[in-house]
Design a protein around this motif. Structure first.
Motif, PDB file in Angstrom:
ATOM      1  N   MET A   1       0.821  -1.202   0.000  1.00 47.91           N
ATOM      2  CA  MET A   1       0.000   0.000   0.000  1.00 47.91           C
ATOM      3  C   MET A   1       0.858   1.257   0.000  1.00 47.91           C
ATOM      4  SD  MET A   1      -2.774   1.258   2.849  1.00 47.91           S
ATOM      5  CE  MET A   1      -3.645  -0.303   2.797  1.00 47.91           C
ATOM      6  N   LEU A   2       1.721   1.410   1.012  1.00 52.24           N
ATOM      7  CA  LEU A   2       2.507   2.634   1.138  1.00 52.24           C
ATOM      8  C   LEU A   2       3.588   2.738   0.068  1.00 52.24           C
ATOM      9  CD1 LEU A   2       2.851   2.854   5.031  1.00 52.24           C
ATOM     10  CD2 LEU A   2       1.356   4.180   3.528  1.00 52.24           C
ATOM     11  N   GLU A   3       4.112   1.614  -0.373  1.00 55.60           N
ATOM     12  CA  GLU A   3       5.151   1.657  -1.396  1.00 55.60           C
ATOM     13  C   GLU A   3       4.614   2.159  -2.727  1.00 55.60           C
ATOM     14  OE1 GLU A   3       6.793  -2.236  -1.492  1.00 55.60           O
ATOM     15  OE2 GLU A   3       8.063  -1.939   0.277  1.00 55.60           O
ATOM     16  N   ASN A   4       3.303   2.085  -2.903  1.00 51.06           N
ATOM     17  CA  ASN A   4       2.693   2.538  -4.159  1.00 51.06           C
ATOM     18  C   ASN A   4       2.170   3.976  -4.084  1.00 51.06           C
ATOM     19  OD1 ASN A   4       3.109   0.004  -5.384  1.00 51.06           O
ATOM     20  ND2 ASN A   4       1.223  -0.802  -4.482  1.00 51.06           N
ATOM     21  N   VAL A   5       2.355   4.632  -2.942  1.00 59.19           N
ATOM     22  CA  VAL A   5       1.895   6.011  -2.799  1.00 59.19           C
ATOM     23  C   VAL A   5       2.781   6.935  -3.633  1.00 59.19           C
ATOM     24  CG1 VAL A   5       1.634   7.933  -1.176  1.00 59.19           C
ATOM     25  CG2 VAL A   5       0.921   5.627  -0.521  1.00 59.19           C
ATOM     26  N   ASN A   6       2.156   7.829  -4.352  1.00 64.95           N
ATOM     27  CA  ASN A   6       2.897   8.786  -5.185  1.00 64.95           C
ATOM     28  C   ASN A   6       3.365   9.948  -4.314  1.00 64.95           C
ATOM     29  OD1 ASN A   6       3.958  10.464  -7.106  1.00 64.95           O
ATOM     30  ND2 ASN A   6       2.017  10.899  -8.133  1.00 64.95           N
ATOM     31  N   LEU A   7       4.627   9.899  -3.901  1.00 65.06           N
ATOM     32  CA  LEU A   7       5.168  10.919  -3.015  1.00 65.06           C
ATOM     33  C   LEU A   7       5.660  12.154  -3.766  1.00 65.06           C
ATOM     34  CD1 LEU A   7       7.101   8.664  -0.475  1.00 65.06           C
ATOM     35  CD2 LEU A   7       4.936   9.859  -0.134  1.00 65.06           C
ATOM     36  N   LYS A   8       5.455  12.176  -5.068  1.00 67.53           N
ATOM     37  CA  LYS A   8       5.872  13.337  -5.859  1.00 67.53           C
ATOM     38  C   LYS A   8       4.760  14.379  -5.996  1.00 67.53           C
ATOM     39  CE  LYS A   8       9.267  10.733  -8.580  1.00 67.53           C
ATOM     40  NZ  LYS A   8       9.711  10.350  -9.953  1.00 67.53           N
ATOM     41  N   ARG A   9       3.615  14.115  -5.398  1.00 69.11           N
ATOM     42  CA  ARG A   9       2.518  15.078  -5.481  1.00 69.11           C
ATOM     43  C   ARG A   9       2.936  16.391  -4.830  1.00 69.11           C
ATOM     44  NH1 ARG A   9      -2.297  12.677  -6.954  1.00 69.11           N
ATOM     45  NH2 ARG A   9      -2.394  10.399  -6.744  1.00 69.11           N
ATOM     46  N   LYS A  10       2.673  17.492  -5.526  1.00 73.38           N
ATOM     47  CA  LYS A  10       3.088  18.799  -5.025  1.00 73.38           C
ATOM     48  C   LYS A  10       1.994  19.828  -5.222  1.00 73.38           C
ATOM     49  CE  LYS A  10       8.086  18.153  -5.714  1.00 73.38           C
ATOM     50  NZ  LYS A  10       9.316  18.708  -6.327  1.00 73.38           N
ATOM     51  N   TYR A 108      -2.692   4.151  18.411  1.00 76.79           N
ATOM     52  CA  TYR A 108      -1.941   3.356  17.436  1.00 76.79           C
ATOM     53  C   TYR A 108      -0.473   3.193  17.830  1.00 76.79           C
ATOM     54  CZ  TYR A 108      -6.001   3.104  14.500  1.00 76.79           C
ATOM     55  OH  TYR A 108      -7.258   2.806  14.027  1.00 76.79           O
ATOM     56  N   HIS A 109      -0.058   3.882  18.864  1.00 73.38           N
ATOM     57  CA  HIS A 109       1.299   3.701  19.405  1.00 73.38           C
ATOM     58  C   HIS A 109       1.548   2.230  19.751  1.00 73.38           C
ATOM     59  CE1 HIS A 109       4.941   4.919  21.643  1.00 73.38           C
ATOM     60  NE2 HIS A 109       4.556   4.055  22.565  1.00 73.38           N
ATOM     61  N   ARG A 110       0.483   1.554  20.185  1.00 73.20           N
ATOM     62  CA  ARG A 110       0.647   0.155  20.607  1.00 73.20           C
ATOM     63  C   ARG A 110       1.054  -0.751  19.454  1.00 73.20           C
ATOM     64  NH1 ARG A 110      -1.605  -2.686  25.615  1.00 73.20           N
ATOM     65  NH2 ARG A 110       0.114  -1.298  26.175  1.00 73.20           N
ATOM     66  N   VAL A 111       0.505  -0.530  18.273  1.00 69.60           N
ATOM     67  CA  VAL A 111       0.786  -1.422  17.143  1.00 69.60           C
ATOM     68  C   VAL A 111       1.881  -0.853  16.243  1.00 69.60           C
ATOM     69  CG1 VAL A 111      -1.479  -2.484  17.168  1.00 69.60           C
ATOM     70  CG2 VAL A 111      -1.115  -0.414  15.810  1.00 69.60           C
ATOM     71  N   LEU A 112       2.497   0.248  16.661  1.00 71.62           N
ATOM     72  CA  LEU A 112       3.629   0.810  15.926  1.00 71.62           C
ATOM     73  C   LEU A 112       4.887   0.773  16.808  1.00 71.62           C
ATOM     74  CD1 LEU A 112       1.878   3.832  14.173  1.00 71.62           C
ATOM     75  CD2 LEU A 112       2.798   1.799  13.051  1.00 71.62           C
ATOM     76  N   ASP A 113       5.082   1.797  17.617  1.00 74.03           N
ATOM     77  CA  ASP A 113       6.298   1.885  18.431  1.00 74.03           C
ATOM     78  C   ASP A 113       6.445   0.706  19.389  1.00 74.03           C
ATOM     79  OD1 ASP A 113       7.382   5.019  18.171  1.00 74.03           O
ATOM     80  OD2 ASP A 113       5.261   4.751  17.769  1.00 74.03           O
ATOM     81  N   GLU A 114       5.367   0.399  20.111  1.00 73.34           N
ATOM     82  CA  GLU A 114       5.473  -0.674  21.094  1.00 73.34           C
ATOM     83  C   GLU A 114       5.710  -2.021  20.432  1.00 73.34           C
ATOM     84  OE1 GLU A 114       2.246  -0.666  23.851  1.00 73.34           O
ATOM     85  OE2 GLU A 114       2.623   1.387  24.514  1.00 73.34           O
ATOM     86  N   ILE A 153       6.279   9.794   4.163  1.00 76.42           N
ATOM     87  CA  ILE A 153       7.449  10.270   3.430  1.00 76.42           C
ATOM     88  C   ILE A 153       8.411   9.106   3.280  1.00 76.42           C
ATOM     89  CG2 ILE A 153       7.308  12.708   4.107  1.00 76.42           C
ATOM     90  CD1 ILE A 153       9.348  12.135   6.309  1.00 76.42           C
ATOM     91  N   SER A 154       9.333   9.227   2.354  1.00 76.96           N
ATOM     92  CA  SER A 154      10.296   8.154   2.121  1.00 76.96           C
ATOM     93  C   SER A 154      11.393   8.174   3.184  1.00 76.96           C
ATOM     94  CB  SER A 154      10.934   8.310   0.737  1.00 76.96           C
ATOM     95  OG  SER A 154      11.743   9.477   0.697  1.00 76.96           O
ATOM     96  N   LYS A 155      12.121   7.084   3.262  1.00 79.20           N
ATOM     97  CA  LYS A 155      13.241   6.993   4.200  1.00 79.20           C
ATOM     98  C   LYS A 155      14.299   8.045   3.868  1.00 79.20           C
ATOM     99  CE  LYS A 155      16.481   3.607   6.148  1.00 79.20           C
ATOM    100  NZ  LYS A 155      16.935   2.190   6.078  1.00 79.20           N
ATOM    101  N   LEU A 190       7.724   0.433   8.554  1.00 77.64           N
ATOM    102  CA  LEU A 190       6.926   0.372   7.330  1.00 77.64           C
ATOM    103  C   LEU A 190       6.056  -0.880   7.326  1.00 77.64           C
ATOM    104  CD1 LEU A 190       6.272   1.556   4.517  1.00 77.64           C
ATOM    105  CD2 LEU A 190       8.182   0.199   3.628  1.00 77.64           C
ATOM    106  N   GLU A 191       6.643  -2.008   7.699  1.00 80.68           N
ATOM    107  CA  GLU A 191       5.879  -3.265   7.762  1.00 80.68           C
ATOM    108  C   GLU A 191       4.750  -3.160   8.778  1.00 80.68           C
ATOM    109  OE1 GLU A 191       6.580  -8.012   8.884  1.00 80.68           O
ATOM    110  OE2 GLU A 191       8.281  -6.624   8.798  1.00 80.68           O
ATOM    111  N   ALA A 192       5.049  -2.582   9.947  1.00 84.11           N
ATOM    112  CA  ALA A 192       4.027  -2.437  10.980  1.00 84.11           C
ATOM    113  C   ALA A 192       2.915  -1.478  10.534  1.00 84.11           C
ATOM    114  CB  ALA A 192       4.662  -1.923  12.270  1.00 84.11           C
ATOM    115  N   ALA A 193       3.303  -0.395   9.864  1.00 84.14           N
ATOM    116  CA  ALA A 193       2.313   0.575   9.396  1.00 84.14           C
ATOM    117  C   ALA A 193       1.414  -0.034   8.329  1.00 84.14           C
ATOM    118  CB  ALA A 193       3.013   1.813   8.854  1.00 84.14           C
ATOM    119  N   GLU A 194       1.986  -0.809   7.430  1.00 87.32           N
ATOM    120  CA  GLU A 194       1.202  -1.463   6.387  1.00 87.32           C
ATOM    121  C   GLU A 194       0.125  -2.360   7.005  1.00 87.32           C
ATOM    122  OE1 GLU A 194       1.136  -1.382   3.121  1.00 87.32           O
ATOM    123  OE2 GLU A 194       3.062  -0.688   2.350  1.00 87.32           O
TER     124      GLU A 194
END
Length: 269
Positions: A1-10, A108-114, A153-155, A190-194
């Protein structure tokens, strides 16, 4: 999902400045209408460090009536909070009738950072998905409008922003060793966010991916998304869209003056 996001939108800065006064005025009008009709709302901001969440929240709240919203910056639970069910402290922050609550980070801190930093067992963060869905469903069933934003945003872009912030003596304090440690774990996050986005997406509490490379584009998208959701919730009670009124022109002039003063303070005039 996130890898296909168009981050060039301006979005050009000039176009952003032209559109924002009307969007801010519209959101103010909708805030008042939701207050009058007792429609509560929750706006959740999640995403990468340095992705623009804070500046977007600042822009969002600039023209809102402070009596109609509350802003919470969520930190790890305190000792006494750990003696309660983990969502207890968030229930206490649920909006009153007609109120908007804005969360800078959230449950969502629980399923990301934690999860990524292994602060809780896998069984705990996996169970949290069910808890979150039930929590949001109960709020939505009670009439709460729920909007969830993931700033992406990208890495490479995150690293560039960290370096730019560190190069500024007045801003360098904002980047800590913990930020850099999380940056090295970008792929794990990224994996956790997906998985989080997939398992907690719902009709009653949808996620909106905000392409964060352009801060002007990101802020406008946040406004347009919130405005559309509140208009839908108000239904037949939604106030009509104003034309280019004197108030909007006044807001635009104030913004121009503030930008001029800011530039002069930065030696850019």
């Amino acid at each position: 999902m996130l890898e296909n996001v168009n981050l060039k939108r301006k979005l050009a800065r000039a176009e952003y400045k032209q559109e924002m006064p009307a969007l801010q005025r519209r959101l103010y009008t909708l805030e008042k209408a939701c207050w009058d009709h007792r429609i509560p709302s929750m706006v959740i901001f999640e995403g990468w460090d340095a992705s623009g969440k804070g500046s977007s929240i600042s822009t969002l709240t600039q023209r809102l009536d402070p009596r109609g919203f509350k802003l919470y910056s969520i930190q790890p639970p305190r000792t006494y909070e750990q003696n309660h069910p983990w969502l207890w402290r968030f229930w206490l922050k649920a909006p009153n009738r007609g109120e908007m609550t804005i969360f800078d980070h959230s449950w969502y801190h629980r399923v990301l950072d934690e999860r990524v930093e292994k602060l809780v067992p896998e069984k705990t963060w996996r169970k949290a998905y069910k808890d979150i869905i039930e929590f949001e469903r109960m709020l939505a069933d009670d009439g709460t409008v729920i909007l969830k934003f993931w700033f992406h945003i990208s890495k490479k872009e995150q690293k560039r922003r960290f370096e730019n912030i560190e190069a500024d003596p007045l801003e360098s304090w904002r980047v800590t060793s913990q930020d850099w440690a999380r940056q090295k774990l970008y792929d794990q996050y990224l994996e956790a966010a997906e998985e989080m986005l997939e398992l907690t997406e719902s009709e009653f509490a949808p996620w909106t991916i905000v392409e964060g490379t352009s801060r002007w584009y990101a802020r406008r998208k946040v406004f347009l998304t919130i405005i559309a959701a509140l208009e839908k919730a108000l239904g037949p009670d939604v106030p009509p869209v104003e034309e280019a009124s004197a108030e909007i022109r006044h807001d635009a002039e104030l913004r121009r003056i503030m930008d001029t003063l800011e530039n002069e303070g930065n030696g850019e005039a």
